[in-house]
Scaffold this active site. Structure first.
Site, mmCIF file in Angstrom:
data_model
loop_
_atom_site.group_PDB
_atom_site.id
_atom_site.type_symbol
_atom_site.label_atom_id
_atom_site.label_comp_id
_atom_site.label_asym_id
_atom_site.label_seq_id
_atom_site.Cartn_x
_atom_site.Cartn_y
_atom_site.Cartn_z
ATOM 1 N N GLN A 23 -36.276 -43.665 -8.906
ATOM 2 C CA GLN A 23 -36.880 -42.680 -8.012
ATOM 3 C C GLN A 23 -38.167 -43.220 -7.397
ATOM 4 O OE1 GLN A 23 -36.775 -39.725 -11.359
ATOM 5 N NE2 GLN A 23 -36.091 -38.333 -9.764
ATOM 6 N N ASP A 81 -41.886 -48.188 -5.241
ATOM 7 C CA ASP A 81 -42.895 -49.245 -5.376
ATOM 8 C C ASP A 81 -42.331 -50.657 -5.439
ATOM 9 O OD1 ASP A 81 -41.884 -49.445 -8.055
ATOM 10 O OD2 ASP A 81 -43.377 -47.988 -8.745
ATOM 11 N N HIS A 118 -35.113 -43.116 -3.575
ATOM 12 C CA HIS A 118 -36.024 -42.478 -2.624
ATOM 13 C C HIS A 118 -36.574 -43.456 -1.602
ATOM 14 C CE1 HIS A 118 -36.838 -39.103 -5.784
ATOM 15 N NE2 HIS A 118 -35.678 -38.985 -5.179
ATOM 16 N N CYS A 134 -33.700 -45.012 16.938
ATOM 17 C CA CYS A 134 -32.678 -46.058 17.019
ATOM 18 C C CYS A 134 -32.316 -46.658 15.665
ATOM 19 C CB CYS A 134 -33.123 -47.162 17.974
ATOM 20 S SG CYS A 134 -34.509 -48.172 17.368
ATOM 21 N N GLY A 182 -39.407 -42.582 -17.885
ATOM 22 C CA GLY A 182 -40.578 -42.277 -17.075
ATOM 23 C C GLY A 182 -40.361 -41.246 -15.993
ATOM 24 N N ASN A 219 -40.094 -40.475 -22.124
ATOM 25 C CA ASN A 219 -41.046 -39.951 -21.158
ATOM 26 C C ASN A 219 -42.204 -39.293 -21.894
ATOM 27 O OD1 ASN A 219 -41.578 -39.274 -18.215
ATOM 28 N ND2 ASN A 219 -41.688 -37.213 -19.105
ATOM 29 N N ARG A 220 -43.412 -39.459 -21.361
ATOM 30 C CA ARG A 220 -44.552 -38.713 -21.899
ATOM 31 C C ARG A 220 -44.510 -37.299 -21.336
ATOM 32 N NH1 ARG A 220 -46.711 -37.433 -24.776
ATOM 33 N NH2 ARG A 220 -48.969 -37.532 -24.596
ATOM 34 N N GLY A 221 -44.256 -36.355 -22.213
ATOM 35 C CA GLY A 221 -44.155 -34.969 -21.787
ATOM 36 C C GLY A 221 -42.718 -34.494 -21.731
ATOM 37 N N CYS A 271 -43.230 -45.637 -21.827
ATOM 38 C CA CYS A 271 -42.118 -46.560 -21.570
ATOM 39 C C CYS A 271 -42.471 -48.002 -21.897
ATOM 40 C CB CYS A 271 -41.693 -46.454 -20.107
ATOM 41 S SG CYS A 271 -40.991 -44.865 -19.644
#
Length: 307
Positions: A117, A120, A135, A146, A237, A263-265, A281
């Site tokens: 997702q 970067d 994304h 175009c 993550g 994942n944190r949370g 991670c």
């Protein structure tokens, strides 16, 4: 078209799992002998210095929406002025241990690919392949008329030619906050000049899926194909707040595949997880990669001995 007009708020704080080594061993045990695909989110890249929207310690942010971008030429000029400063921050970022761990899992044949997702390009920098950029990517720009694409580096050169010294001038004002999509926080953009598509004069836009847009069908199909071709799904993550990622977790669950979430949370997929690890991670994934690489090397040695 769905539009988000409220700020993106951080997730509630949680207590991290106290023994990440043990949790990594559980992780490795579940996927041993299986081929996995990884679905990654912003939490994978925060150790590389790229901020995210949902970490408990993140500030409240208002991400760019497609409606805001298309509202007027002035709104686009303001966006590109900020991006002209902020994209350099993302371009300078380097992969961290979590990115390299996933690359190593691919090299050992354990991971078939990565669905990210993030925009970067850090998986690419780490050497992962294939990578599905769900994304889009900050490194590409396309014309909405175009569909011509150009690199963000080329656009930077062309913008610098008509705005000489602009980025340096903005940076000289002091610390600049940069958002997860490379949008810098600038109150005053001065006389910044934006250019149009050099081929047709159309509107140029980063090749990034803004809030309110949908992911291209061919990209979604490629991601689903990776999930269907593998035996387990690893989420790393991501809070799975947006459906563009959560749908793959739900799909894996309907087919009975093991789902591991690091994942944190909390995440929206926790109730579907075979194993949920509340930890960073860059701590868990390298530990798993080491454990599985040891198994991989043992299997290779055994095969060589039997040959």
């Amino acid at each position: 078209m769905r539009t988000r007009t409220t700020a993106w708020t951080p997730a509630p704080a949680t207590t991290a799992d106290p023994d990440p080594k043990q949790r990594a061993e559980q992780f490795a045990e579940i996927i041993a002998g299986r081929r996995i695909v990884a679905l990654t989110g912003a939490g994978l890249s925060t150790p590389s210095g790229i901020p995210d929207y949902r970490s408990p310690d993140s500030p409240s942010r208002r991400p760019m929406t497609i409606d805001a971008f298309m509202a007027s030429a002035e709104s686009r000029r303001r966006y590109w002025a900020r991006n002209h400063v902020g994209w350099r921050f993302m371009d300078a970022a380097l992969p961290n241990a979590a990115h390299f761990a996933l690359r190593d899992l691919q090299s050992n044949g354990i991971a078939a690919g990565v669905i990210t997702q993030n925009v970067d390009m850090l998986h690419m920098k780490a050497g992962s392949s294939p990578v599905v950029d769900l994304h889009g990517s900050y490194g590409r720009v396309r014309c909405l008329n175009c569909q011509t694409q150009m690199s963000r580096h080329r656009l930077a050169d062309e913008l610098e030619a008509v705005n000489p010294g602009y980025a340096e001038q903005m940076a000289s004002r002091g610390a600049i906050e940069v958002a997860p999509d490379a949008d810098a926080a600038l109150d005053d953009i001065g006389n910044f000049v934006m250019i149009d598509c050099p081929h047709c004069g159309g509107i140029l836009k980063p090749d990034i899926v803004y809030f309110g847009e949908t992911v291209r069908k061919d990209v979604v199909d490629e991601a689903f194909a990776l999930v269907d071709a593998t035996d387990a799904l690893v989420v790393a993550g991501s809070s799975l707040t947006v459906m563009s990622g959560l749908r793959f977790v739900r799909h894996a669950a309907t087919t009975g595949k093991p789902i591991i979430i690091v994942n944190r949370g909390n995440t929206r997929g926790d109730d579907l997880a075979t194993l949920k690890i509340d930890h960073r991670c860059e701590v868990v994934l390298p530990a798993v990669a080491v454990l599985l690489s040891q198994t991989y090397e043992t299997n290779v040695a055994n095969s060589a001995a039997l040959a």
